[in-house]
Design a protein around this motif. Sequence first.
Motif, PDB file in Angstrom:
ATOM      1  N   LEU A 146       0.837  -1.190  -0.091  1.00  0.00           N
ATOM      2  CA  LEU A 146       0.258   0.174  -0.063  1.00  0.00           C
ATOM      3  C   LEU A 146       0.942   1.360   0.077  1.00  0.00           C
ATOM      4  O   LEU A 146       0.513   2.236  -0.447  1.00  0.00           O
ATOM      5  CB  LEU A 146      -1.165  -0.006   1.169  1.00  0.00           C
ATOM      6  N   VAL A 147       2.041   1.136   0.526  1.00  0.00           N
ATOM      7  CA  VAL A 147       3.021   2.358   0.610  1.00  0.00           C
ATOM      8  C   VAL A 147       3.925   1.927  -0.259  1.00  0.00           C
ATOM      9  O   VAL A 147       4.863   1.037  -0.150  1.00  0.00           O
ATOM     10  CB  VAL A 147       3.700   2.580   1.930  1.00  0.00           C
ATOM     11  N   ARG A 148       3.916   2.949  -1.493  1.00  0.00           N
ATOM     12  CA  ARG A 148       5.186   2.441  -2.454  1.00  0.00           C
ATOM     13  C   ARG A 148       6.053   3.764  -2.653  1.00  0.00           C
ATOM     14  O   ARG A 148       5.901   4.496  -3.746  1.00  0.00           O
ATOM     15  CB  ARG A 148       4.282   2.191  -3.825  1.00  0.00           C
ATOM     16  N   ASP A 149       6.606   4.384  -1.741  1.00  0.00           N
ATOM     17  CA  ASP A 149       7.367   5.390  -1.774  1.00  0.00           C
ATOM     18  C   ASP A 149       8.774   5.298  -1.469  1.00  0.00           C
ATOM     19  O   ASP A 149       9.200   4.292  -0.528  1.00  0.00           O
ATOM     20  CB  ASP A 149       6.939   6.612  -0.741  1.00  0.00           C
ATOM     21  N   CYS A 150       9.629   5.910  -1.797  1.00  0.00           N
ATOM     22  CA  CYS A 150      11.259   5.829  -1.736  1.00  0.00           C
ATOM     23  C   CYS A 150      11.482   6.594  -0.360  1.00  0.00           C
ATOM     24  O   CYS A 150      10.437   7.565   0.000  1.00  0.00           O
ATOM     25  CB  CYS A 150      12.076   6.313  -2.920  1.00  0.00           C
ATOM     26  N   PRO A 151      12.259   6.095   0.425  1.00  0.00           N
ATOM     27  CA  PRO A 151      12.677   6.968   1.591  1.00  0.00           C
ATOM     28  C   PRO A 151      13.516   8.254   1.176  1.00  0.00           C
ATOM     29  O   PRO A 151      13.923   8.320  -0.097  1.00  0.00           O
ATOM     30  CB  PRO A 151      13.780   6.138   2.359  1.00  0.00           C
ATOM     31  N   SER A 152      13.350   9.434   1.985  1.00  0.00           N
ATOM     32  CA  SER A 152      14.009  10.567   1.511  1.00  0.00           C
ATOM     33  C   SER A 152      15.647  10.458   1.589  1.00  0.00           C
ATOM     34  O   SER A 152      16.095  11.224   0.870  1.00  0.00           O
ATOM     35  CB  SER A 152      13.488  11.692   2.699  1.00  0.00           C
ATOM     36  N   VAL A 153      16.057   9.854   2.415  1.00  0.00           N
ATOM     37  CA  VAL A 153      17.384   9.397   2.667  1.00  0.00           C
ATOM     38  C   VAL A 153      17.990   7.921   2.610  1.00  0.00           C
ATOM     39  O   VAL A 153      17.005   7.118   3.143  1.00  0.00           O
ATOM     40  CB  VAL A 153      18.023  10.265   4.151  1.00  0.00           C
ATOM     41  N   LYS A 154      18.939   7.530   2.090  1.00  0.00           N
ATOM     42  CA  LYS A 154      19.420   5.947   2.038  1.00  0.00           C
ATOM     43  C   LYS A 154      19.639   5.748   3.339  1.00  0.00           C
ATOM     44  O   LYS A 154      20.103   6.320   4.337  1.00  0.00           O
ATOM     45  CB  LYS A 154      20.334   6.021   1.218  1.00  0.00           C
ATOM     46  N   ASP A 155      19.239   4.498   3.639  1.00  0.00           N
ATOM     47  CA  ASP A 155      19.489   3.451   4.931  1.00  0.00           C
ATOM     48  C   ASP A 155      19.387   4.330   6.207  1.00  0.00           C
ATOM     49  O   ASP A 155      19.834   4.436   7.144  1.00  0.00           O
ATOM     50  CB  ASP A 155      21.214   3.226   4.949  1.00  0.00           C
ATOM     51  N   THR A 156      17.899   4.934   6.285  1.00  0.00           N
ATOM     52  CA  THR A 156      17.360   5.900   7.389  1.00  0.00           C
ATOM     53  C   THR A 156      16.151   5.192   7.630  1.00  0.00           C
ATOM     54  O   THR A 156      15.885   5.110   9.078  1.00  0.00           O
ATOM     55  CB  THR A 156      17.264   7.167   7.122  1.00  0.00           C
ATOM     56  N   THR A 157      15.340   4.381   6.997  1.00  0.00           N
ATOM     57  CA  THR A 157      14.204   3.991   7.352  1.00  0.00           C
ATOM     58  C   THR A 157      14.036   2.313   7.296  1.00  0.00           C
ATOM     59  O   THR A 157      14.786   1.856   6.282  1.00  0.00           O
ATOM     60  CB  THR A 157      12.915   4.684   6.579  1.00  0.00           C
ATOM     61  N   TYR A 158      13.000   1.750   7.608  1.00  0.00           N
ATOM     62  CA  TYR A 158      12.761   0.405   7.605  1.00  0.00           C
ATOM     63  C   TYR A 158      11.427   0.251   6.351  1.00  0.00           C
ATOM     64  O   TYR A 158      10.465   0.918   6.643  1.00  0.00           O
ATOM     65  CB  TYR A 158      12.440  -0.260   8.804  1.00  0.00           C
ATOM     66  N   LYS A 159      11.650  -0.648   5.409  1.00  0.00           N
ATOM     67  CA  LYS A 159      10.537  -1.012   4.441  1.00  0.00           C
ATOM     68  C   LYS A 159       9.418  -1.695   5.365  1.00  0.00           C
ATOM     69  O   LYS A 159       8.357  -1.180   5.116  1.00  0.00           O
ATOM     70  CB  LYS A 159      10.867  -2.083   3.456  1.00  0.00           C
ATOM     71  N   ILE A 160       9.606  -2.473   6.337  1.00  0.00           N
ATOM     72  CA  ILE A 160       8.619  -3.042   7.082  1.00  0.00           C
ATOM     73  C   ILE A 160       8.890  -2.517   8.655  1.00  0.00           C
ATOM     74  O   ILE A 160       9.845  -2.720   9.090  1.00  0.00           O
ATOM     75  CB  ILE A 160       8.932  -4.345   7.114  1.00  0.00           C
ATOM     76  N   PRO A 161       7.950  -1.464   9.102  1.00  0.00           N
ATOM     77  CA  PRO A 161       8.205  -0.750  10.473  1.00  0.00           C
ATOM     78  C   PRO A 161       8.570  -1.765  11.466  1.00  0.00           C
ATOM     79  O   PRO A 161       9.360  -1.451  12.313  1.00  0.00           O
ATOM     80  CB  PRO A 161       6.914  -0.071  10.532  1.00  0.00           C
ATOM     81  N   ALA A 162       7.839  -3.113  11.319  1.00  0.00           N
ATOM     82  CA  ALA A 162       8.075  -3.995  12.435  1.00  0.00           C
ATOM     83  C   ALA A 162       9.383  -4.673  12.707  1.00  0.00           C
ATOM     84  O   ALA A 162       9.919  -4.993  13.718  1.00  0.00           O
ATOM     85  CB  ALA A 162       7.250  -5.296  12.200  1.00  0.00           C
TER      86      ALA A 162
END
Length: 369
Positions: A279-295
Amino acid sequence: MNPYNTTPLAPPSRPWWKTTPALLGLLALVALIGALSFGLGLLVMIAAMVAVWVLPAWRWYARLGATVGAFFLLLISASVSGQLDDNGADKSEARAQDAKPADVANAGGTPSPDASKTPEFADYTGKPLDEAEKRARSAGLAPDHHDAADEDRVIIMRAGWTVCFQKAGTTARSIEFAAVKTGEPCPAKDGGPLPWPTMPDLVGDTYNTAVKELDQAGIDLDRVTLDDVYLDIDAPTAEEAAGEGDEWRVCFQAPDEDTKVTSSTTVRLGLGKWTDVNLVRDCPSVKDTTYKIPANDPEYNDSDDNSTTGGGGSADDNSSSSGGSTGGSGGGVVHPGSYCSPPGATGVTKKGTPMVCGPGSDGRDRWHS
């Protein structure tokens, strides 16, 4: 009469081949043989280096100097002489291949009416510079060379250069080669800039589309490196990305659009992956800062789902559920990067990092520090 012979003994003489003059002569022999044959000169240089380090009682810095000096002697002599190692068979073969129309017309001793015109040479373009010069000398020509690009670089190791252009020299039996380093594109004309390809804009494209654009731009795909953009998803191999080329998206690229891609440039593509079920198909704003799966985030807490929703939820779910403990003046535990409301609300992560609700890279309100 002195029963003891106190006359000092003369020091034993060293064999002539261990003396300093003999070794210096061997070093000079490296330059002489290197002028005739680079390969043979290299073997003599190796033998000379072994002798320098084994035979004489020189200090270490003298041996090191002799080693470096012998190497440069070999390079200089081979470069200046043009590696004159053509034998009779090579000359005969090259003359047969490089025979000119004027030479054929004069075979019977009859002067050619075109003898006064610019001589025609065999085509050496596309050949390694050292091979082209070797054939030209075998055909009775005096070759010369220069950088075909507008950089005016000095050519030393001719085996690493390729002929782009050739023209008659200043004398009747000379030829001038214009060459570039092997692997470089030839300029449009002698002395022109190297026509390096430029990087296209690939951000937002699928991997399959990006590969096609790189190929059309003339960029070698073997020089492309793939990177990951999420902390919990590793970068795919080229084979994996090609097999799922419509699921991987280019989120980041290096170099930037319209940058020249030279022989030393590494092309990097940062890929994110999502399918139709995401459902969420967005690139992160900065590399290696967020998780694709929040869990997968160590700070993620299942109890936070009623207050904040990670990247796996829909936009409606996030907007409706983010107003709980994370709204207003805040104080609730929040997940970085998840949707939030209202703008300006504050909260803290599980580790105590202060967060604020504000617009993200996609224009929606997200928690960020």
